[in-house]
Motif scaffolding. Structure first.
Motif, PDB file in Angstrom:
ATOM      1  N   UNK A 107       0.820  -1.213   0.000  1.00 22.41           N
ATOM      2  CA  UNK A 107       0.000   0.000   0.000  1.00 22.41           C
ATOM      3  C   UNK A 107       0.855   1.264   0.000  1.00 22.41           C
ATOM      4  N   UNK A 108       2.023   1.192   0.628  1.00 21.30           N
ATOM      5  CA  UNK A 108       2.920   2.339   0.587  1.00 21.30           C
ATOM      6  C   UNK A 108       3.298   2.673  -0.854  1.00 21.30           C
ATOM      7  N   UNK A 127       2.468  -2.275 -11.462  1.00 20.53           N
ATOM      8  CA  UNK A 127       3.238  -1.058 -11.186  1.00 20.53           C
ATOM      9  C   UNK A 127       4.001  -1.192  -9.864  1.00 20.53           C
ATOM     10  N   UNK A 128       3.343  -1.789  -8.862  1.00 20.62           N
ATOM     11  CA  UNK A 128       4.013  -1.953  -7.572  1.00 20.62           C
ATOM     12  C   UNK A 128       5.249  -2.821  -7.739  1.00 20.62           C
ATOM     13  N   UNK A 129       5.105  -3.927  -8.482  1.00 21.83           N
ATOM     14  CA  UNK A 129       6.259  -4.808  -8.670  1.00 21.83           C
ATOM     15  C   UNK A 129       7.375  -4.078  -9.426  1.00 21.83           C
ATOM     16  N   UNK A 130       6.994  -3.393 -10.492  1.00 20.48           N
ATOM     17  CA  UNK A 130       7.999  -2.685 -11.287  1.00 20.48           C
ATOM     18  C   UNK A 130       8.740  -1.634 -10.450  1.00 20.48           C
ATOM     19  N   UNK A 136      15.244  -1.637  -6.361  1.00 20.81           N
ATOM     20  CA  UNK A 136      16.108  -2.713  -5.866  1.00 20.81           C
ATOM     21  C   UNK A 136      15.643  -3.266  -4.526  1.00 20.81           C
ATOM     22  N   UNK A 137      14.332  -3.367  -4.368  1.00 22.92           N
ATOM     23  CA  UNK A 137      13.791  -3.867  -3.105  1.00 22.92           C
ATOM     24  C   UNK A 137      12.946  -5.122  -3.307  1.00 22.92           C
ATOM     25  N   UNK A 138      12.583  -5.399  -4.540  1.00 21.05           N
ATOM     26  CA  UNK A 138      11.628  -6.464  -4.836  1.00 21.05           C
ATOM     27  C   UNK A 138      12.048  -7.808  -4.247  1.00 21.05           C
ATOM     28  N   UNK A 139      13.291  -8.197  -4.467  1.00 18.18           N
ATOM     29  CA  UNK A 139      13.717  -9.524  -4.018  1.00 18.18           C
ATOM     30  C   UNK A 139      13.582  -9.668  -2.501  1.00 18.18           C
ATOM     31  N   UNK A 164       8.026   4.283  -3.792  1.00 13.38           N
ATOM     32  CA  UNK A 164       6.765   5.019  -3.705  1.00 13.38           C
ATOM     33  C   UNK A 164       6.810   6.275  -4.586  1.00 13.38           C
ATOM     34  N   UNK A 165       7.982   6.936  -4.590  1.00 10.07           N
ATOM     35  CA  UNK A 165       8.043   8.181  -5.344  1.00 10.07           C
ATOM     36  C   UNK A 165       8.142   7.930  -6.850  1.00 10.07           C
TER      37      UNK A 165
END
Ligand SMILES: Nc1ncnc2c1ncn2[C@@H]1O[C@H](COP(=O)(O)OP(=O)(O)O)[C@@H](O)[C@H]1O
Ligand SMILES: [Mg+2]
Lengths: 255, 328
Positions: A107-108, A127-130, A136-139, A164-165
């Motif tokens: 949600x953030x 979009x959230x995943x992308x 560089x946080x997905x993993x 988020x930005x």
């Protein structure tokens, strides 16, 4: 060959708090897909300058400006410009990580998108995943997207704020000392990330840390007491500054 | 001329008990002891209170048992006592008061912290806090002389004409009523909810607001998406404070609710509350069983208040602890 026009530029920009002038007559241009560092001793007006670029400055008590800020040639202080729409095109990341504590990681990242109205679930997921991948946080978080954002470390929270930005796909990302509250490991990851992000965005980064400016930026501008003293390619600023005050600052003689 | 810091010979050890270093511990222990006694006094007093209420109401408890809370007749002459309309009245009037007061107080608190011109923020907050200091009997008088005539002449007829299809807004209009009492309660608890909510909102870090604004939120969107969620457990606390006051408020309610032992669907109808009946009848209770029944009501009021507050605290605790994790 003519220089390409800057993506973002200021023209004789002066920023004021009530009667106090914090930024004096600064004209600067930032080209697309570059990282631009702003350096200078604390209190010299770097943050104020940065906040004029997305019109956050006018929200401070007594905050107003003269001069112009041009995004792709359009004056962002023009009477037809909505500051809200503008801030979707120019994202900002702050010194301390500012995740929304009651929201999940997912949600953030989606927070900015939801302001723009509802979107289909699938699109939002994408979009959230992308954004998380770009930050560089997905993993690190893909298995716990519904966990609280507060469960992340400081460095991860800052990357979450970057995600988020960039989720609304801005053209410019402003970073105000994004590593000031992080440990060396976290700092290094953010620096690598900033370097990656310039593929897609124009970056303006305020930093206290000279090595950081030297490592990540293409151009560096030195501010002193509200004035922009010198600006140029980072290599030149650090190896052959034209101004004595610049040299004094980067060699650590003051600041 | 050099002064030497080190003594040539070790100073003689101070006599037992005269050391300047030893003295402070005794003061600490005394202080701690006093505080411990003070802290223990609270639960002891509570237990004593419950015990006294139990002893005072024993006669009624033995005679009516738990059926007391379900009984609807209150007839001191026939010695028949049931507290259902009182419990209903207490809960409904407090609930209605919250329904009216919470949106208004939150609205004012949000306005004062986010939107009002800086120069008026403090003065308005101060005036609202002054409202909390007005004695409740004054609210009661104001209710009788100003509020009820106003409600009777304009508000109630309007409600009946527009919302009259609902059972809550039907029937004869007397003036003193459940709704009048709820409105005065709402007015009385607003300053409390407002000022606590305001403190809570002021304590939200500015960085949260900035983060939302930087994403392109309007001021209002920043309030809804960042500031209120951040402040939610504190705001719940403010509401519970208001609820606690509403449940126990006696004087103004007695003066406006109509004091009739009845469970009516219509909010225009008179009602009664636990606190009001105790205040009205305690001094006139002629028989032991009447006296015991009133004490029984007090015991029930105590238990209801404690239960509601405990449930509310639990809610705050869960909301506070369970940050995030909601999937929309
Ligand atoms: N909200 C404000 N109101 C008044 N003065 C401010 C405000 N914010 C910053 N300033 C002043 O403006 C000057 C520049 O501040 P800032 O832009 O934060 O500097 P930097 O980011 O380079 O440390 C400082 O002298 C500071 O005291
Ligand atoms: Mg700064």
């Amino acid at each position: 060959m003519a220089e390409p026009p800057p993506r973002l530029a200021t023209v004789h920009l002066t920023a004021v708090y009530g009667k106090f002038t914090a930024v004096k007559d600064v004209s600067l241009g930032f080209r697309a897909n570059t990282v631009n560092a702003l350096i200078g001793p604390s209190g010299c007006g770097k943050s104020t300058f940065l906040r004029t670029l997305n019109r956050m400055h006018e929200l401070s008590d007594g905050g107003w400006i003269t001069g112009k800020v041009l995004l792709d040639g359009e004056d962002i202080y023009g009477s037809r410009v909505s500051p809200m729409q503008l801030r979707r095109r120019i994202g900002m990341v702050f010194q301390k990580p500012t995740p929304f504590p009651t929201m999940s990681i997912y949600d953030n990242v989606a927070a900015g998108l939801r302001l723009n109205g509802r979107r289909p679930r699938g699109e939002l997921d994408e979009i959230v995943e992308r954004s998380l991948r770009d930050a560089a946080l997905w993993e690190e978080v893909k298995d716990r997207l519904q966990a609280s954002a507060l469960a992340l470390s400081g460095g991860q929270q800052q990357r979450l704020c970057i995600a988020r930005s960039i989720a609304p796909r801005p053209q410019v990302v402003l970073l105000d000392e994004p590593t000031a509250s992080l440990d060396p490991g976290g700092t290094q990851r953010i620096e690598e990330l900033v370097f990656e992000l310039k593929k897609d965005y124009t970056i303006v980064i305020v930093t206290h840390n000279m090595q950081q400016a030297a490592r990540v930026s293409d151009t560096t501008s030195f501010f002193y007491m509200g004035a922009m003293i010198e600006s140029g390619p980072t290599r030149q600023i650090f190896t052959a500054p034209r101004e004595e005050r610049t040299e004094a600052y980067i060699t650590g003689r003051f600041g | 001329m050099a002064t030497t810091i080190l003594p040539d010979a070790p100073a003689p050890a101070p006599a037992e008990g005269t050391s300047t270093l030893a003295g402070s511990r005794r003061g600490d222990r005394l202080f701690k002891g006093v505080l411990t006694v003070a802290a223990l006094a609270v639960p002891v007093l509570m237990a004593f209170l419950v015990y006294e209420l139990y002893v005072g109401s024993r006669l009624a408890i033995e005679r009516y048992g738990l059926g007391f809370v379900a009984g609807t007749t209150w007839d001191p002459v026939a010695e028949e006592f049931g507290a259902a309309p009182l419990i209903f009245g207490t809960l409904l009037s407090s609930l209605l008061a919250l329904v009216i007061a919470v949106p208004l107080s939150l609205g004012v608190a949000i306005y004062l912290t986010e939107f009002a011109p800086r120069a008026v923020r403090q003065p308005i907050a101060f005036i609202i806090e002054l409202l909390a200091a007005i004695p409740s009997v004054v609210y009661g008088l104001w209710g009788i002389f100003v509020l009820i005539p106003l409600l009777k002449a304009h508000v109630f007829p309007f409600l009946r004409d527009t919302l009259g299809f609902l059972p809550f807004f039907q029937g004869p209009i007397y003036g003193p009523s459940m709704l009048a009492a709820s409105i005065i309660l709402a007015i009385m608890i607003m300053p409390f909810i407002m000022s606590v909510a305001r403190e809570v909102l002021l304590a939200v870090p500015g960085s949260q607001r900035e983060a939302a604004l930087a994403l392109g939120a309007t001021r209002w969107e920043a309030v809804v998406s960042a500031i209120l969620p951040y402040a939610r457990s504190g705001i719940l606390g403010a509401i519970i404070l208001g609820l606690g006051r509403a449940l126990g408020e006696t004087m103004a309610v007695t003066m406006l609710i109509g004091n009739r032992h009845e469970i009516a669907a219509s909010l225009f109808a008179p009602g009664y509350t636990m606190a009001a009946v105790i205040a009205n009848e305690f001094s006139e209770a002629a028989t032991d069983i009447h006296f015991a029944a009133l004490t029984y009501v007090a015991l029930v009021l105590f238990l209801v208040t404690v239960t509601v507050n405990a449930a509310a605290r639990l809610l705050i605790w869960r909301v506070g602890a369970g940050g995030g994790g909601k999937r929309s």
